[in-house]
Scaffold this motif. Structure first.
Motif, mmCIF file in Angstrom:
data_model
loop_
_atom_site.group_PDB
_atom_site.id
_atom_site.type_symbol
_atom_site.label_atom_id
_atom_site.label_comp_id
_atom_site.label_asym_id
_atom_site.label_seq_id
_atom_site.Cartn_x
_atom_site.Cartn_y
_atom_site.Cartn_z
ATOM 1 N N ALA A 5 0.838 -1.204 0.000
ATOM 2 C CA ALA A 5 0.000 0.000 0.000
ATOM 3 C C ALA A 5 0.871 1.251 0.000
ATOM 4 O O ALA A 5 0.573 2.230 -0.706
ATOM 5 N N ILE A 6 1.948 1.238 0.773
ATOM 6 C CA ILE A 6 2.852 2.394 0.813
ATOM 7 C C ILE A 6 3.554 2.554 -0.532
ATOM 8 O O ILE A 6 3.592 3.655 -1.097
ATOM 9 N N GLU A 7 4.122 1.470 -1.034
ATOM 10 C CA GLU A 7 4.863 1.538 -2.297
ATOM 11 C C GLU A 7 3.989 2.064 -3.437
ATOM 12 O O GLU A 7 4.380 2.979 -4.160
ATOM 13 N N ILE A 8 2.812 1.498 -3.581
ATOM 14 C CA ILE A 8 1.928 1.871 -4.687
ATOM 15 C C ILE A 8 1.332 3.265 -4.465
ATOM 16 O O ILE A 8 1.270 4.070 -5.398
ATOM 17 N N SER A 9 0.908 3.570 -3.251
ATOM 18 C CA SER A 9 0.313 4.879 -2.977
ATOM 19 C C SER A 9 1.310 6.005 -3.234
ATOM 20 O O SER A 9 0.952 7.034 -3.822
ATOM 21 N N ALA A 10 2.535 5.822 -2.795
ATOM 22 C CA ALA A 10 3.553 6.856 -3.014
ATOM 23 C C ALA A 10 3.767 7.081 -4.509
ATOM 24 O O ALA A 10 3.771 8.224 -4.981
ATOM 25 N N GLY A 11 3.921 6.008 -5.260
ATOM 26 C CA GLY A 11 4.158 6.146 -6.692
ATOM 27 C C GLY A 11 2.945 6.648 -7.457
ATOM 28 O O GLY A 11 3.077 7.398 -8.427
ATOM 29 N N LEU A 12 1.770 6.264 -7.020
ATOM 30 C CA LEU A 12 0.542 6.633 -7.721
ATOM 31 C C LEU A 12 0.146 8.092 -7.485
ATOM 32 O O LEU A 12 -0.249 8.796 -8.410
ATOM 33 N N TRP A 13 0.263 8.558 -6.254
ATOM 34 C CA TRP A 13 -0.244 9.872 -5.897
ATOM 35 C C TRP A 13 0.828 10.966 -5.824
ATOM 36 O O TRP A 13 0.505 12.133 -5.645
ATOM 37 N N ALA A 14 2.088 10.618 -5.966
ATOM 38 C CA ALA A 14 3.167 11.608 -5.850
ATOM 39 C C ALA A 14 3.060 12.703 -6.909
ATOM 40 O O ALA A 14 3.293 13.876 -6.610
ATOM 41 N N PHE A 15 2.710 12.344 -8.126
ATOM 42 C CA PHE A 15 2.608 13.345 -9.191
ATOM 43 C C PHE A 15 1.589 14.418 -8.827
ATOM 44 O O PHE A 15 1.857 15.614 -8.953
ATOM 45 N N THR A 153 2.730 8.217 6.369
ATOM 46 C CA THR A 153 3.339 8.130 7.700
ATOM 47 C C THR A 153 2.555 7.171 8.585
ATOM 48 O O THR A 153 3.139 6.320 9.268
ATOM 49 N N VAL A 154 1.251 7.290 8.584
ATOM 50 C CA VAL A 154 0.412 6.387 9.388
ATOM 51 C C VAL A 154 0.619 4.940 8.933
ATOM 52 O O VAL A 154 0.800 4.034 9.761
ATOM 53 N N LEU A 155 0.620 4.716 7.632
ATOM 54 C CA LEU A 155 0.829 3.358 7.118
ATOM 55 C C LEU A 155 2.210 2.822 7.501
ATOM 56 O O LEU A 155 2.347 1.659 7.888
ATOM 57 N N ALA A 156 3.235 3.676 7.414
ATOM 58 C CA ALA A 156 4.597 3.242 7.751
ATOM 59 C C ALA A 156 4.726 2.927 9.240
ATOM 60 O O ALA A 156 5.374 1.944 9.621
ATOM 61 N N VAL A 157 4.105 3.736 10.088
ATOM 62 C CA VAL A 157 4.151 3.466 11.528
ATOM 63 C C VAL A 157 3.401 2.168 11.836
ATOM 64 O O VAL A 157 3.871 1.348 12.639
ATOM 65 N N LEU A 158 2.257 1.971 11.199
ATOM 66 C CA LEU A 158 1.526 0.705 11.389
ATOM 67 C C LEU A 158 2.376 -0.485 10.947
ATOM 68 O O LEU A 158 2.416 -1.509 11.623
ATOM 69 N N LEU A 159 3.073 -0.337 9.826
ATOM 70 C CA LEU A 159 3.941 -1.406 9.345
ATOM 71 C C LEU A 159 5.065 -1.693 10.340
ATOM 72 O O LEU A 159 5.374 -2.850 10.627
ATOM 73 N N LEU A 160 5.654 -0.647 10.886
ATOM 74 C CA LEU A 160 6.683 -0.820 11.922
ATOM 75 C C LEU A 160 6.126 -1.589 13.118
ATOM 76 O O LEU A 160 6.768 -2.509 13.624
ATOM 77 N N LEU A 161 4.947 -1.203 13.574
ATOM 78 C CA LEU A 161 4.332 -1.859 14.730
ATOM 79 C C LEU A 161 4.000 -3.321 14.451
ATOM 80 O O LEU A 161 4.274 -4.194 15.282
ATOM 81 N N VAL A 162 3.422 -3.591 13.297
ATOM 82 C CA VAL A 162 3.074 -4.967 12.949
ATOM 83 C C VAL A 162 4.339 -5.815 12.857
ATOM 84 O O VAL A 162 4.380 -6.946 13.351
ATOM 85 N N HIS A 163 5.371 -5.267 12.250
ATOM 86 C CA HIS A 163 6.629 -6.009 12.132
ATOM 87 C C HIS A 163 7.217 -6.280 13.518
ATOM 88 O O HIS A 163 7.677 -7.396 13.793
ATOM 89 N N ALA A 164 7.190 -5.282 14.387
ATOM 90 C CA ALA A 164 7.732 -5.469 15.744
ATOM 91 C C ALA A 164 6.928 -6.510 16.515
ATOM 92 O O ALA A 164 7.500 -7.378 17.173
ATOM 93 N N LEU A 165 5.610 -6.437 16.416
ATOM 94 C CA LEU A 165 4.769 -7.415 17.117
ATOM 95 C C LEU A 165 4.937 -8.811 16.539
ATOM 96 O O LEU A 165 5.006 -9.795 17.286
ATOM 97 N N ALA A 166 5.039 -8.924 15.233
ATOM 98 C CA ALA A 166 5.229 -10.234 14.609
ATOM 99 C C ALA A 166 6.589 -10.808 14.991
ATOM 100 O O ALA A 166 6.715 -12.005 15.242
ATOM 101 N N GLY A 167 7.605 -9.957 15.074
ATOM 102 C CA GLY A 167 8.929 -10.405 15.484
ATOM 103 C C GLY A 167 8.936 -10.880 16.924
ATOM 104 O O GLY A 167 9.547 -11.888 17.250
#
Length: 175
Positions: A5-15, A153-167
Motif C-alpha cells: 500500500a505504501i509503495e503503490i500509494s507513493a508512486g501513484l499519488w506523488a505526481f 506516515t500512518v501506514l509506515a508506523v503501522l507497518l513498523l508496529l506490525v513487524h515489531a509485534l510479529a517479530g
C-alpha cells in the motif's frame, strides 16, 4: 498489505502531490516520480547485497525506519524538494522489504507452512495495492492530496508496529 500500500500509494499519488500540492511543473513532477521508481530499483539491487552481509532482520528494520522517515519528509509542509527527497528515501528504503519478508517466511512460520504463508502474503499484497491507494484517492477527492504524506506516515508506523509485534511473537513461538 501495508508495505505494498505504501509503495503503490507513493508512486501513484506523488505526481498529484507535487503538481497540485507543491506547485511543481508537470515535467519536473514526472521526472521526480520516475526518480521514485528508480530509487526503488536501485534500492533492490544495493540492499540485496547489503542484506547478504548484514542479515535480513537488520536490513528490514532499517528499511522500515527509512520508509517512516521518508513519509515524514513528504508530510512536512515544506518546499517541494523536501517531499521529493522523502519520495526518494521511501523508494530506496522500501526496496528490499517485500522480497526480504517473503524470503524470511520459512524462518517465521516453518518450512512446512511457508508455501501457504507466502500465498497469503501475495494475496494480501494484492489487496493492499488495490484497496488502500484507491481509498486514499477517494479521501483526497474529498479533502486534499496534501494528506498523502500523513497517510504514508500512518501506514509506515503501522507497518513498523506490525513487524515489531510479529517479530516478538516469532521469538516467543520459536524461543
Amino acid at each position: 498489505m501495508l508495505y505494498v500500500a505504501i509503495e503503490i500509494s507513493a508512486g501513484l499519488w506523488a505526481f498529484l502531490l507535487l503538481t497540485e500540492g507543491r506547485g511543481l511543473s508537470a515535467t519536473t513532477a514526472g521526472l521526480c516520480v520516475s526518480g521514485y521508481w528508480g530509487s526503488l530499483f536501485v534500492g533492490r539491487v544495493v540492499q540485496g547485497v547489503v542484506a547478504e552481509r548484514m542479515g535480513v532482520g537488520r536490513v528490514l528494520r532499517g528499511s522500515l525506519l527509512g520508509m517512516t522517515a521518508g513519509a515524514l519528509l513528504i508530510a512536512l509542509p515544506a518546499p517541494a524538494w523536501v517531499a521529493v527527497a522523502g519520495l526518494a528515501l521511501v523508494g530506496f528504503a522500501a526496496a528490499p522489504v517485500y522480497p526480504l519478508l517473503t524470503l524470511a517466511t520459512p524462518e517465521r512460520v516453518g518450512a512446512a507452512h511457508a508455501d501457504r504463508a507466502i500465498g497469503v502474503q501475495i494475496g494480501t499484497a494484492g489487496l493492499g495495492a488495490a484497496l488502500i491507494p484507491g481509498g486514499l484517492g477517494v479521501l483526497f477527492g474529498h479533502t486534499s492530496v496534501a494528506l498523502l504524506g500523513p497517510a504514508l506516515t500512518v501506514l509506515a508506523v503501522l507497518l513498523l508496529l506490525v513487524h515489531a509485534l510479529a517479530g516478538r511473537r516469532s521469538v516467543a513461538v520459536t524461543g
